[in-house]
Design a protein around this motif. Structure first.
Motif, mmCIF file in Angstrom:
data_model
loop_
_atom_site.group_PDB
_atom_site.id
_atom_site.type_symbol
_atom_site.label_atom_id
_atom_site.label_comp_id
_atom_site.label_asym_id
_atom_site.label_seq_id
_atom_site.Cartn_x
_atom_site.Cartn_y
_atom_site.Cartn_z
ATOM 1 N N CYS A 70 0.828 -1.214 0.000
ATOM 2 C CA CYS A 70 0.000 0.000 0.000
ATOM 3 C C CYS A 70 0.860 1.261 0.000
ATOM 4 O O CYS A 70 0.511 2.252 -0.648
ATOM 5 N N VAL A 71 1.965 1.241 0.686
ATOM 6 C CA VAL A 71 2.866 2.400 0.729
ATOM 7 C C VAL A 71 3.530 2.590 -0.638
ATOM 8 O O VAL A 71 3.676 3.716 -1.117
ATOM 9 N N HIS A 72 3.891 1.491 -1.279
ATOM 10 C CA HIS A 72 4.588 1.558 -2.568
ATOM 11 C C HIS A 72 3.659 1.854 -3.741
ATOM 12 O O HIS A 72 4.139 2.088 -4.857
ATOM 13 N N GLN A 73 2.334 1.866 -3.519
ATOM 14 C CA GLN A 73 1.404 2.186 -4.607
ATOM 15 C C GLN A 73 1.489 3.649 -4.999
ATOM 16 O O GLN A 73 1.044 4.027 -6.070
ATOM 17 N N GLY A 74 2.032 4.476 -4.139
ATOM 18 C CA GLY A 74 2.259 5.873 -4.476
ATOM 19 C C GLY A 74 1.026 6.743 -4.363
ATOM 20 O O GLY A 74 0.011 6.359 -3.797
ATOM 21 N N LYS A 75 1.134 7.924 -4.937
ATOM 22 C CA LYS A 75 0.091 8.941 -4.829
ATOM 23 C C LYS A 75 -1.001 8.696 -5.868
ATOM 24 O O LYS A 75 -0.707 8.425 -7.021
ATOM 25 N N GLN A 76 -2.242 8.845 -5.416
ATOM 26 C CA GLN A 76 -3.402 8.644 -6.274
ATOM 27 C C GLN A 76 -4.189 9.944 -6.348
ATOM 28 O O GLN A 76 -4.450 10.572 -5.321
ATOM 29 N N SER A 77 -4.587 10.346 -7.558
ATOM 30 C CA SER A 77 -5.255 11.630 -7.713
ATOM 31 C C SER A 77 -6.330 11.645 -8.792
ATOM 32 O O SER A 77 -6.839 12.697 -9.131
ATOM 33 N N ARG A 78 -6.699 10.509 -9.339
ATOM 34 C CA ARG A 78 -7.697 10.459 -10.412
ATOM 35 C C ARG A 78 -8.862 9.563 -10.014
ATOM 36 O O ARG A 78 -8.701 8.580 -9.302
ATOM 37 N N ASP A 79 -10.022 9.910 -10.522
ATOM 38 C CA ASP A 79 -11.237 9.147 -10.269
ATOM 39 C C ASP A 79 -11.022 7.663 -10.577
ATOM 40 O O ASP A 79 -10.495 7.317 -11.620
ATOM 41 N N GLY A 80 -11.414 6.812 -9.648
ATOM 42 C CA GLY A 80 -11.321 5.373 -9.848
ATOM 43 C C GLY A 80 -10.041 4.738 -9.349
ATOM 44 O O GLY A 80 -9.973 3.519 -9.222
ATOM 45 N N GLU A 81 -9.026 5.518 -9.062
ATOM 46 C CA GLU A 81 -7.773 4.943 -8.559
ATOM 47 C C GLU A 81 -7.984 4.447 -7.133
ATOM 48 O O GLU A 81 -8.857 4.931 -6.412
ATOM 49 N N GLN A 82 -7.161 3.477 -6.736
ATOM 50 C CA GLN A 82 -7.319 2.877 -5.419
ATOM 51 C C GLN A 82 -5.981 2.639 -4.749
ATOM 52 O O GLN A 82 -4.958 2.489 -5.412
ATOM 53 N N ILE A 83 -6.042 2.576 -3.432
ATOM 54 C CA ILE A 83 -4.924 2.111 -2.609
ATOM 55 C C ILE A 83 -5.484 0.927 -1.827
ATOM 56 O O ILE A 83 -6.543 1.046 -1.207
ATOM 57 N N VAL A 84 -4.780 -0.191 -1.857
ATOM 58 C CA VAL A 84 -5.281 -1.396 -1.200
ATOM 59 C C VAL A 84 -4.228 -1.941 -0.257
ATOM 60 O O VAL A 84 -3.062 -2.081 -0.627
ATOM 61 N N CYS A 85 -4.646 -2.240 0.971
ATOM 62 C CA CYS A 85 -3.796 -2.923 1.947
ATOM 63 C C CYS A 85 -4.517 -4.199 2.349
ATOM 64 O O CYS A 85 -5.450 -4.166 3.159
ATOM 65 N N LEU A 86 -4.123 -5.322 1.772
ATOM 66 C CA LEU A 86 -4.796 -6.584 2.045
ATOM 67 C C LEU A 86 -4.642 -7.046 3.496
ATOM 68 O O LEU A 86 -5.618 -7.462 4.106
ATOM 69 N N PRO A 87 -3.435 -6.985 4.093
ATOM 70 C CA PRO A 87 -3.321 -7.458 5.477
ATOM 71 C C PRO A 87 -4.223 -6.688 6.447
ATOM 72 O O PRO A 87 -4.779 -7.275 7.382
ATOM 73 N N ASN A 88 -4.388 -5.385 6.245
ATOM 74 C CA ASN A 88 -5.236 -4.584 7.124
ATOM 75 C C ASN A 88 -6.664 -4.453 6.588
ATOM 76 O O ASN A 88 -7.488 -3.770 7.191
ATOM 77 N N ARG A 89 -6.932 -5.082 5.441
ATOM 78 C CA ARG A 89 -8.243 -5.090 4.795
ATOM 79 C C ARG A 89 -8.795 -3.679 4.573
ATOM 80 O O ARG A 89 -9.972 -3.413 4.784
ATOM 81 N N MET A 90 -7.909 -2.799 4.131
ATOM 82 C CA MET A 90 -8.289 -1.418 3.867
ATOM 83 C C MET A 90 -8.251 -1.140 2.364
ATOM 84 O O MET A 90 -7.314 -1.545 1.681
#
Length: 123
Positions: free
Chosen positions: A94-114
């Motif tokens: 999730c940290v390495h996914q970087g910055k998100q700024s456009r509609d539909g983009e996501q950040i996912v952390c599977l271990p924390n289920r976020m």
């Protein structure tokens, strides 16, 4: 001789099919790009599938999100961009996914289920 003609026709058909598939990929990829180019307005944060927070991305801020199983993620918002600054998970994807700024983009952390989903339209 007949075998050569069939082979030639088959090769030509394969080439036509490949061109059609490439053209479809370009059309659908371009459509996805144009549909998701709206700038970020909001971010919905879900843990275990439940909405836990909605962030206004026009306000610079940092928030800590408690994850499932006692973990947590620290998110930062600046200039309509959101990213995961720190996470308790072992892999830090999730940290390495970087910055998100456009509609539909996501950040996912599977271990924390976020899951953080960027939204580019008014609520």
């Amino acid at each position: 001789m007949k075998g050569n003609d069939e082979s030639h026709v088959r090769k030509r058909n394969d080439a036509v099919l490949a061109m059609i598939l490439i053209a479809l990929a370009i059309v659908f990829g371009g459509g996805y790009y144009w549909m998701h180019r709206a700038p970020a307005l909001w971010a919905e944060i879900k843990v275990n599938g439940e909405l836990v927070k909605t962030l206004d991305l026009s306000k610079n801020q940092e928030v800590t999100i408690p994850g499932a199983g006692g973990g947590e993620n620290r998110l930062a918002v600046e200039n309509r961009t959101i990213w995961c600054v720190e996470a308790s998970c072992p892999d830090k994807v999730c940290v390495h996914q970087g910055k998100q700024s456009r509609d539909g983009e996501q950040i996912v952390c599977l271990p924390n289920r976020m899951v953080v989903k960027v939204i580019g339209s008014e609520k």
